[in-house]
Design a protein around this motif. Structure first.
Motif, PDB file in Angstrom:
ATOM      1  N   ILE A  20       0.836  -1.205   0.000  1.00 37.95           N
ATOM      2  CA  ILE A  20       0.000   0.000   0.000  1.00 37.95           C
ATOM      3  C   ILE A  20       0.867   1.249   0.000  1.00 37.95           C
ATOM      4  CG2 ILE A  20      -1.655   1.338   1.364  1.00 37.95           C
ATOM      5  CD1 ILE A  20      -2.816  -1.382   2.286  1.00 37.95           C
ATOM      6  N   LEU A  21       1.884   1.262   0.847  1.00 35.07           N
ATOM      7  CA  LEU A  21       2.783   2.417   0.919  1.00 35.07           C
ATOM      8  C   LEU A  21       3.500   2.633  -0.408  1.00 35.07           C
ATOM      9  CD1 LEU A  21       4.013   4.606   2.761  1.00 35.07           C
ATOM     10  CD2 LEU A  21       5.764   2.952   3.372  1.00 35.07           C
ATOM     11  N   GLY A  22       3.929   1.557  -1.031  1.00 37.32           N
ATOM     12  CA  GLY A  22       4.590   1.656  -2.330  1.00 37.32           C
ATOM     13  C   GLY A  22       3.672   2.231  -3.393  1.00 37.32           C
ATOM     14  N   GLU A  23       2.409   1.818  -3.391  1.00 36.44           N
ATOM     15  CA  GLU A  23       1.450   2.343  -4.366  1.00 36.44           C
ATOM     16  C   GLU A  23       1.141   3.815  -4.107  1.00 36.44           C
ATOM     17  OE1 GLU A  23      -0.059   0.952  -7.111  1.00 36.44           O
ATOM     18  OE2 GLU A  23       1.386  -0.671  -6.812  1.00 36.44           O
ATOM     19  N   LEU A  24       1.082   4.201  -2.847  1.00 38.64           N
ATOM     20  CA  LEU A  24       0.765   5.591  -2.519  1.00 38.64           C
ATOM     21  C   LEU A  24       1.896   6.550  -2.859  1.00 38.64           C
ATOM     22  CD1 LEU A  24      -1.042   5.199   0.922  1.00 38.64           C
ATOM     23  CD2 LEU A  24      -2.069   5.740  -1.291  1.00 38.64           C
ATOM     24  N   THR A  25       3.124   6.066  -2.872  1.00 35.82           N
ATOM     25  CA  THR A  25       4.262   6.961  -3.096  1.00 35.82           C
ATOM     26  C   THR A  25       4.692   7.049  -4.559  1.00 35.82           C
ATOM     27  OG1 THR A  25       5.806   5.161  -2.588  1.00 35.82           O
ATOM     28  CG2 THR A  25       5.169   6.625  -0.768  1.00 35.82           C
ATOM     29  N   ILE A  26       3.955   6.401  -5.458  1.00 37.36           N
ATOM     30  CA  ILE A  26       4.285   6.512  -6.887  1.00 37.36           C
ATOM     31  C   ILE A  26       4.101   7.965  -7.316  1.00 37.36           C
ATOM     32  CG2 ILE A  26       3.552   5.870  -9.218  1.00 37.36           C
ATOM     33  CD1 ILE A  26       2.796   3.148  -8.130  1.00 37.36           C
ATOM     34  N   GLY A  27       5.141   8.541  -7.881  1.00 34.69           N
ATOM     35  CA  GLY A  27       5.070   9.908  -8.383  1.00 34.69           C
ATOM     36  C   GLY A  27       5.274  11.001  -7.339  1.00 34.69           C
ATOM     37  N   MET A  28       5.454  10.639  -6.073  1.00 33.18           N
ATOM     38  CA  MET A  28       5.700  11.642  -5.031  1.00 33.18           C
ATOM     39  C   MET A  28       7.168  12.042  -5.044  1.00 33.18           C
ATOM     40  SD  MET A  28       3.765  10.520  -1.608  1.00 33.18           S
ATOM     41  CE  MET A  28       2.246  11.294  -1.191  1.00 33.18           C
ATOM     42  N   TYR A  29       7.398  13.333  -5.035  1.00 29.64           N
ATOM     43  CA  TYR A  29       8.769  13.830  -5.036  1.00 29.64           C
ATOM     44  C   TYR A  29       9.451  13.435  -3.731  1.00 29.64           C
ATOM     45  CZ  TYR A  29      12.750  16.952  -5.126  1.00 29.64           C
ATOM     46  OH  TYR A  29      14.017  17.448  -5.115  1.00 29.64           O
ATOM     47  N   GLY A  30      10.602  12.815  -3.823  1.00 32.73           N
ATOM     48  CA  GLY A  30      11.379  12.421  -2.650  1.00 32.73           C
ATOM     49  C   GLY A  30      11.025  11.062  -2.087  1.00 32.73           C
ATOM     50  N   LEU A  31       9.851  10.546  -2.414  1.00 29.45           N
ATOM     51  CA  LEU A  31       9.440   9.247  -1.881  1.00 29.45           C
ATOM     52  C   LEU A  31       9.170   8.214  -2.960  1.00 29.45           C
ATOM     53  CD1 LEU A  31       6.969  10.300   0.956  1.00 29.45           C
ATOM     54  CD2 LEU A  31       9.319   9.531   1.198  1.00 29.45           C
ATOM     55  N   SER A  32       9.310   8.584  -4.204  1.00 27.10           N
ATOM     56  CA  SER A  32       8.976   7.655  -5.282  1.00 27.10           C
ATOM     57  C   SER A  32       9.903   6.438  -5.311  1.00 27.10           C
ATOM     58  CB  SER A  32       9.009   8.367  -6.628  1.00 27.10           C
ATOM     59  OG  SER A  32      10.298   8.864  -6.888  1.00 27.10           O
ATOM     60  N   TRP A  33      11.076   6.527  -4.689  1.00 25.71           N
ATOM     61  CA  TRP A  33      11.990   5.385  -4.640  1.00 25.71           C
ATOM     62  C   TRP A  33      11.401   4.229  -3.836  1.00 25.71           C
ATOM     63  CZ3 TRP A  33      13.800   3.964   0.174  1.00 25.71           C
ATOM     64  CH2 TRP A  33      13.647   4.917   1.187  1.00 25.71           C
ATOM     65  N   LEU A  34      10.449   4.505  -2.937  1.00 23.76           N
ATOM     66  CA  LEU A  34       9.819   3.439  -2.161  1.00 23.76           C
ATOM     67  C   LEU A  34       8.970   2.524  -3.030  1.00 23.76           C
ATOM     68  CD1 LEU A  34       8.699   5.364   1.033  1.00 23.76           C
ATOM     69  CD2 LEU A  34      10.513   3.665   0.865  1.00 23.76           C
TER      70      LEU A  34
END
Length: 86
Positions: A20-34
């Motif tokens: 869930i966390l990985g799907e939520l961070t797609i495209g987020m600046y600074g967190l997309s690496w998750l």
């Protein structure tokens, strides 16, 4: 037995929350690496018998968030297992 159930619960919870966390961070600046991950497995294999058709397939998808949460779950399990009566 309790320790094994706690370990299974922690692993499942970490895998689900990490997904869930990985799907939520797609495209987020600074967190997309998750959300970076790979899928491993094999494609479907079909067994066609005259009266039955069986199809098997298995895929595992793992991302960075899941790996981090799985490591945390294993560390938490060591702490929790010392609190649980064996």
């Amino acid at each position: 037995m309790k320790n094994k159930l706690v370990l299974i619960f922690l692993i499942l919870a970490a895998a689900i929350l990490g997904g869930i966390l990985g799907e939520l961070t797609i495209g987020m600046y600074g967190l997309s690496w998750l959300s970076y991950g790979k899928t491993i497995g094999f494609n479907t294999i079909s067994l066609d018998i005259i009266f039955m058709d069986l199809t098997f397939g298995l895929h595992f998808s793992l991302n960075v968030a899941q790996v981090i949460l799985l490591m945390i779950a294993l560390l938490i399990h060591k702490k929790v297992s010392s609190l649980i009566d064996v």
